[in-house]
Design a protein around this motif. Structure first.
Motif, PDB file in Angstrom:
ATOM      1  N   LEU A   1     -38.658  -3.472 -51.716  1.00  0.00           N
ATOM      2  CA  LEU A   1     -38.407  -2.143 -51.155  1.00  0.00           C
ATOM      3  C   LEU A   1     -36.910  -1.893 -51.023  1.00  0.00           C
ATOM      4  N   ALA A   2     -36.169  -2.926 -50.631  1.00  0.00           N
ATOM      5  CA  ALA A   2     -34.717  -2.794 -50.506  1.00  0.00           C
ATOM      6  C   ALA A   2     -34.064  -2.537 -51.859  1.00  0.00           C
ATOM      7  N   GLN A   3     -34.734  -2.982 -52.928  1.00  0.00           N
ATOM      8  CA  GLN A   3     -34.228  -2.742 -54.283  1.00  0.00           C
ATOM      9  C   GLN A   3     -34.590  -1.346 -54.788  1.00  0.00           C
ATOM     10  N   GLY A   4     -35.394  -0.619 -53.995  1.00  0.00           N
ATOM     11  CA  GLY A   4     -35.775   0.735 -54.368  1.00  0.00           C
ATOM     12  C   GLY A   4     -37.134   0.873 -55.007  1.00  0.00           C
ATOM     13  N   ALA A   5     -37.919  -0.205 -55.043  1.00  0.00           N
ATOM     14  CA  ALA A   5     -39.256  -0.141 -55.636  1.00  0.00           C
ATOM     15  C   ALA A   5     -40.212   0.598 -54.708  1.00  0.00           C
ATOM     16  N   PRO A   6     -41.030   1.509 -55.223  1.00  0.00           N
ATOM     17  CA  PRO A   6     -42.034   2.168 -54.381  1.00  0.00           C
ATOM     18  C   PRO A   6     -43.066   1.156 -53.902  1.00  0.00           C
ATOM     19  N   LEU A   7     -43.493   1.301 -52.663  1.00  0.00           N
ATOM     20  CA  LEU A   7     -44.457   0.351 -52.102  1.00  0.00           C
ATOM     21  C   LEU A   7     -45.750   0.331 -52.903  1.00  0.00           C
TER      22      LEU A   7
ATOM     23  N   GLY B   1     -51.429   4.938 -52.787  1.00  0.00           N
ATOM     24  CA  GLY B   1     -50.261   5.337 -52.009  1.00  0.00           C
ATOM     25  C   GLY B   1     -50.543   5.543 -50.536  1.00  0.00           C
ATOM     26  N   GLN B   2     -51.682   5.058 -50.056  1.00  0.00           N
ATOM     27  CA  GLN B   2     -52.014   5.221 -48.636  1.00  0.00           C
ATOM     28  C   GLN B   2     -51.014   4.499 -47.738  1.00  0.00           C
ATOM     29  N   ALA B   3     -50.584   3.311 -48.163  1.00  0.00           N
ATOM     30  CA  ALA B   3     -49.608   2.563 -47.380  1.00  0.00           C
ATOM     31  C   ALA B   3     -48.213   3.103 -47.674  1.00  0.00           C
ATOM     32  N   LYS B   4     -47.532   3.564 -46.638  1.00  0.00           N
ATOM     33  CA  LYS B   4     -46.199   4.135 -46.809  1.00  0.00           C
ATOM     34  C   LYS B   4     -45.090   3.173 -46.404  1.00  0.00           C
ATOM     35  N   THR B   5     -45.403   2.283 -45.449  1.00  0.00           N
ATOM     36  CA  THR B   5     -44.396   1.360 -44.935  1.00  0.00           C
ATOM     37  C   THR B   5     -45.006  -0.030 -44.769  1.00  0.00           C
ATOM     38  N   ILE B   6     -44.135  -0.997 -44.480  1.00  0.00           N
ATOM     39  CA  ILE B   6     -44.597  -2.354 -44.193  1.00  0.00           C
ATOM     40  C   ILE B   6     -45.540  -2.342 -42.995  1.00  0.00           C
ATOM     41  N   ASP B   7     -45.302  -1.471 -42.038  1.00  0.00           N
ATOM     42  CA  ASP B   7     -46.176  -1.397 -40.854  1.00  0.00           C
ATOM     43  C   ASP B   7     -47.610  -1.071 -41.249  1.00  0.00           C
ATOM     44  N   ASP B   8     -47.787  -0.278 -42.290  1.00  0.00           N
ATOM     45  CA  ASP B   8     -49.142   0.047 -42.752  1.00  0.00           C
ATOM     46  C   ASP B   8     -49.844  -1.204 -43.285  1.00  0.00           C
ATOM     47  N   ILE B   9     -49.097  -2.091 -43.911  1.00  0.00           N
ATOM     48  CA  ILE B   9     -49.688  -3.345 -44.379  1.00  0.00           C
ATOM     49  C   ILE B   9     -50.068  -4.218 -43.193  1.00  0.00           C
ATOM     50  N   HIS B  10     -49.172  -4.295 -42.197  1.00  0.00           N
ATOM     51  CA  HIS B  10     -49.484  -5.065 -40.989  1.00  0.00           C
ATOM     52  C   HIS B  10     -50.760  -4.539 -40.324  1.00  0.00           C
ATOM     53  N   HIS B  11     -50.897  -3.235 -40.294  1.00  0.00           N
ATOM     54  CA  HIS B  11     -52.084  -2.631 -39.681  1.00  0.00           C
ATOM     55  C   HIS B  11     -53.341  -2.992 -40.481  1.00  0.00           C
TER      56      HIS B  11
END
Length: 343
Positions: free
Chosen positions: A275-281, A308-318
Motif C-alpha cells: 500500500l505504501a508503494q501505491g498498490a490498490p488494496l 473492493g469491499q475492503a478499503k483499508t487495513i482495518d477492514d481486513i482486521h475486522h
C-alpha cells in the motif's frame, strides 16, 4: 537481487504451483509461500516482447521470500528467449521455463504457447539458445498434444527432440489443447485428462524428470501421482484453496500445519508495504480470498474482501475478527453437542 533459498533440484518429490495468468502475481506468490517453504513457485507467463519492449522491472521484480521461484517465458525467437533468460538469471530466478502449453488465441497469433508443439525442432532450438545464455536450469511446460497431433507417439517425438538438447525436466499438462474450436477456459476442462500418457512417458524415459499437471485437487491425488512421476504441479486448486499447499507439506515432509490466522498476520506487513508503494488494496486482497476455504465463515470472509469491499487495513482486521468469531461459535456448538451425546 539475491536469493534467500537454494533450490535443490535433486530433492524428490517436487511440488510446484502452476504459472497462471493474472493469478500467480508476486502478491499471490508471497501469500502462497507462507503455506509451504518447499513448494516451487512460478511467475505468470512473461512474453519476451513484454521484457524487451515493456516495463522490465514491473514484469520481473519479486520478493526474495518467494524463492524458490521459476520465471516462465513465452516466445519463439531463440535470440529473444536467450536474451530474456539471461535477464531473468540476473534478476535472481533459479530456473527458466518455456511455455509450450498456453492455448490462448492471443499467444497463438504471436507463435507462443501450445501451438509450438507442432514445431519441435524450433522448440529445441529455443531451448538450446536459452541453455547457452544461462547457468541455471532451463526446462519446458507442454501439453500431451494439440489439434491433429494427439497421439502418445507424437508427444514422445516432441519430448525426444527437445531432450536431445540436454533438457532433462518436462512439466506435462495431461490434456491436449484444441486450438481450433475451444476457448482457453474450455481447454482447461473439456479435453479429457490422460494421466496414463504422462505415466508412460516416465516409464519409457526414466532418465527424464517428469512432472505432471492438470486437474489435481487433493493430497490423495498428489500422492497417487507421485507413485508414477517425479513431481506434481498444482493449478487452480492452489489458488482457490491455498491451504492445500500446507496439507501437502505435512503429508510429504511432515511440516507443521501453519495456523491460518498466523498466515494472515504474517501477510499484513507485506500488504502495508505494498500500500505504501501505491498498490490498490483490492489487487492484493483478491489473492487471499481462499484462506479460509471449507471453514465456517469462509463465505463472509470472501464477501468482506472481494470486489473492493475492503478499503483499508482495518477492514481486513475486522474480517479476521469475524472469522475468529465464526470459528469459535462453531467449535462451541460442536463441543456442546458432543457433551450431550456423551451423556
Amino acid at each position: 537481487m539475491s536469493t534467500s533459498n537454494t533450490l535443490n533440484l535433486s530433492k524428490k518429490p517436487r511440488i510446484s504451483v502452476a504459472p497462471m495468468m493474472d493469478w500467480t502475481t508476486k502478491d499471490y506468490r508471497y501469500f502462497a509461500r507462507l503455506f509451504n517453504p518447499n513448494i516451487v513457485l512460478y511467475t505468470e507467463m512473461v512474453t519476451t516482447g513484454a521484457i524487451i519492449f515493456g516495463d522490465e522491472k514491473r514484469h520481473l521484480d519479486f520478493n526474495t521470500q518467494e524463492q524458490p521461484l521459476v520465471l516462465q517465458l513465452g516466445g519463439s525467437s531463440p535470440k529473444d528467449l536467450a536474451h530474456c533468460s539471461k535477464i531473468g538469471q540476473d534478476y535472481g530466478y533459479q530456473e527458466i521455463n518455456l511455455n509450450v502449453g498456453c492455448p490462448s488465441d492471443r499467444v497463438q497469433n504471436n507463435k507462443i504457447g501450445a501451438c509450438l508443439m507442432a514445431e519441435p525442432d524450433l522448440v529445441a532450438e529455443c531451448i538450446t539458445s536459452m541453455q547457452h545464455a544461462v547457468q541455471i536450469p532451463v526446462h519446458i511446460k507442454h501439453r500431451i498434444g494439440i489439434d491433429d497431433m494427439q497421439s502418445y507417439e507424437e508427444m514422445l517425438h516432441f519430448v525426444d527432440t527437445v531432450a536431445a538438447t540436454g533438457c532433462q525436466h518436462f512439466v506435462v499438462h495431461a490434456r491436449i489443447a484444441l486450438l481450433k474450436g475451444l476457448s482457453p477456459k474450455e481447454n482447461r476442462d473439456v479435453p479429457p485428462l490422460r494421466y496414463e500418457d504422462v505415466y508412460r512417458l516416465k516409464r519409457e524415459r526414466p532418465h527424464l524428470f517428469i512432472e505432471i499437471n492438470g486437474g489435481i485437487k487433493t493430497v490423495e491425488e498428489t500422492l497417487q501421482h507421485l507413485k508414477h512421476v517425479d513431481g506434481v504441479m498444482i493449478g487452480r486448486e492452489a489458488y482457490h484453496n491455498p491451504y492445500l499447499l500446507a496439507e501437502i507439506g505435512h503429508a510429504l515432509w511432515n511440516d507443521e500445519h501453519p495456523d491460518r490466522f498466523d498466515i494472515i498476520q504474517n501477510m499484513l506487513p507485506y500488504i502495508e508495504q505494498r500500500l505504501a508503494q501505491g498498490a490498490p488494496l483490492s489487487i492484493i486482497t483478491r489473492h487471499i480470498l481462499g484462506l479460509f476455504q471449507n471453514l465456517p465463515g469462509a463465505r463472509k470472509w470472501r464477501q468482506a474482501l472481494s470486489g473492493g469491499q475492503a478499503k483499508t487495513i482495518d477492514d481486513i482486521h475486522h474480517a479476521v475478527q469475524q472469522m475468529q468469531d465464526a470459528i469459535q461459535r462453531t467449535e462451541a456448538y460442536l463441543a456442546q453437542h458432543q457433551s450431550i451425546n456423551d451423556e
